[in-house]
Design an enzyme around this catalytic site. Structure first.
Site, PDB file in Angstrom:
ATOM      1  N   TYR A 108    -102.705  88.529 -60.023  1.00  0.00           N
ATOM      2  CA  TYR A 108    -103.809  87.941 -60.862  1.00  0.00           C
ATOM      3  C   TYR A 108    -103.405  88.776 -62.337  1.00  0.00           C
ATOM      4  O   TYR A 108    -105.148  88.890 -62.532  1.00  0.00           O
ATOM      5  CB  TYR A 108    -105.616  88.124 -60.116  1.00  0.00           C
ATOM      6  CG  TYR A 108    -104.904  86.970 -58.503  1.00  0.00           C
ATOM      7  CD1 TYR A 108    -105.063  86.284 -58.753  1.00  0.00           C
ATOM      8  CD2 TYR A 108    -105.370  87.472 -57.429  1.00  0.00           C
ATOM      9  CE1 TYR A 108    -104.679  85.025 -57.650  1.00  0.00           C
ATOM     10  CE2 TYR A 108    -105.392  86.569 -56.373  1.00  0.00           C
ATOM     11  CZ  TYR A 108    -105.079  85.065 -56.616  1.00  0.00           C
ATOM     12  OH  TYR A 108    -104.816  84.549 -55.868  1.00  0.00           O
ATOM     13  N   HIS A 126    -107.161  78.177 -62.341  1.00  0.00           N
ATOM     14  CA  HIS A 126    -106.394  79.175 -61.934  1.00  0.00           C
ATOM     15  C   HIS A 126    -105.394  80.032 -62.493  1.00  0.00           C
ATOM     16  O   HIS A 126    -104.605  79.855 -63.397  1.00  0.00           O
ATOM     17  CB  HIS A 126    -105.538  78.556 -60.890  1.00  0.00           C
ATOM     18  CG  HIS A 126    -106.716  77.569 -60.138  1.00  0.00           C
ATOM     19  ND1 HIS A 126    -106.951  77.459 -59.149  1.00  0.00           N
ATOM     20  CD2 HIS A 126    -106.634  76.089 -60.263  1.00  0.00           C
ATOM     21  CE1 HIS A 126    -107.795  76.699 -58.828  1.00  0.00           C
ATOM     22  NE2 HIS A 126    -107.296  75.427 -59.246  1.00  0.00           N
ATOM     23  N   ILE A 127    -105.926  81.090 -62.446  1.00  0.00           N
ATOM     24  CA  ILE A 127    -104.856  81.852 -63.200  1.00  0.00           C
ATOM     25  C   ILE A 127    -102.963  82.682 -62.698  1.00  0.00           C
ATOM     26  O   ILE A 127    -102.214  82.845 -63.857  1.00  0.00           O
ATOM     27  CB  ILE A 127    -105.251  83.843 -62.979  1.00  0.00           C
ATOM     28  CG1 ILE A 127    -107.156  84.208 -63.086  1.00  0.00           C
ATOM     29  CG2 ILE A 127    -104.235  85.371 -63.133  1.00  0.00           C
ATOM     30  CD1 ILE A 127    -108.157  84.943 -62.496  1.00  0.00           C
TER      31      ILE A 127
END
Ligand code: CA2
Length: 150
Positions: A23, A100-101
């Site tokens: 992330y 979404h990362i």
């Protein structure tokens, strides 16, 4: 000023504290600042909320009727489980972007399906936190196409 509601779901408050290989190192506060900059450039203000609770997110989506012009949402793990979140988003009828990362399609199979993607106006996956800025720009183009030309 037109407004975007930025919603981040369960566990995204942990951004920048664990799993940097998945992330990145930026925090949730960094994400909010990035979205505020991108939104300001597109002529939008931002209201931001992170919650670890599905019902809180659903209430915020309902409350967005009349207060926001679009929604940017990273639903976290609820992406892969929540019909209720999908129903809330389709129910209010506001344009929304799903972010979404990480590249969910390159991860475990249970992350490959999203209950939101087929009803989202914009989907951005696997571009790190920079994907939130792209989502804002693309959603702004959906909401106010004439102001995003050029
Ligand atoms: O890639 C994404 O943005 C996800 O929405 C993140 C969710 C995951 O369940 C989705 O499959 C993909 C998880 C958010 C948890 O975020 C953390 C951040 C740092 C440390 C631990 C968790």
């Amino acid at each position: 000023m037109p407004t975007l509601l930025l919603l981040n779901g369960p566990n995204l408050n942990l951004l920048g504290t664990r799993e940097p290989e998945v992330y990145g190192t930026e925090t949730l506060a960094d994400v909010v600042a990035l979205v505020e900059r991108a939104a300001s450039d597109a002529g939008f203000g931002v209201a931001a909320l992170q919650s670890n609770h599905e019902g809180v997110l659903i209430d915020a989506i309902h409350d967005a009727r009349g207060t926001a012009d679009g929604i940017v949402i990273n639903p976290g793990g609820l992406t892969h489980t929540s019909v209720a979140l999908r129903d809330a988003l389709t129910g209010v009828g506001l344009p929304f972007a799903e972010v979404h990362i990480s590249d969910v399609h390159a991860r475990e199979e249970f992350r490959h399906h999203s209950f939101l993607s087929d009803v989202a106006d914009v989907v951005v996956v696997g571009e790190g936190v920079g994907g939130y800025a792209r989502a804002v720009r693309e959603l702004a183009g959906v909401i106010a196409p004439s102001s995003s030309r050029g």
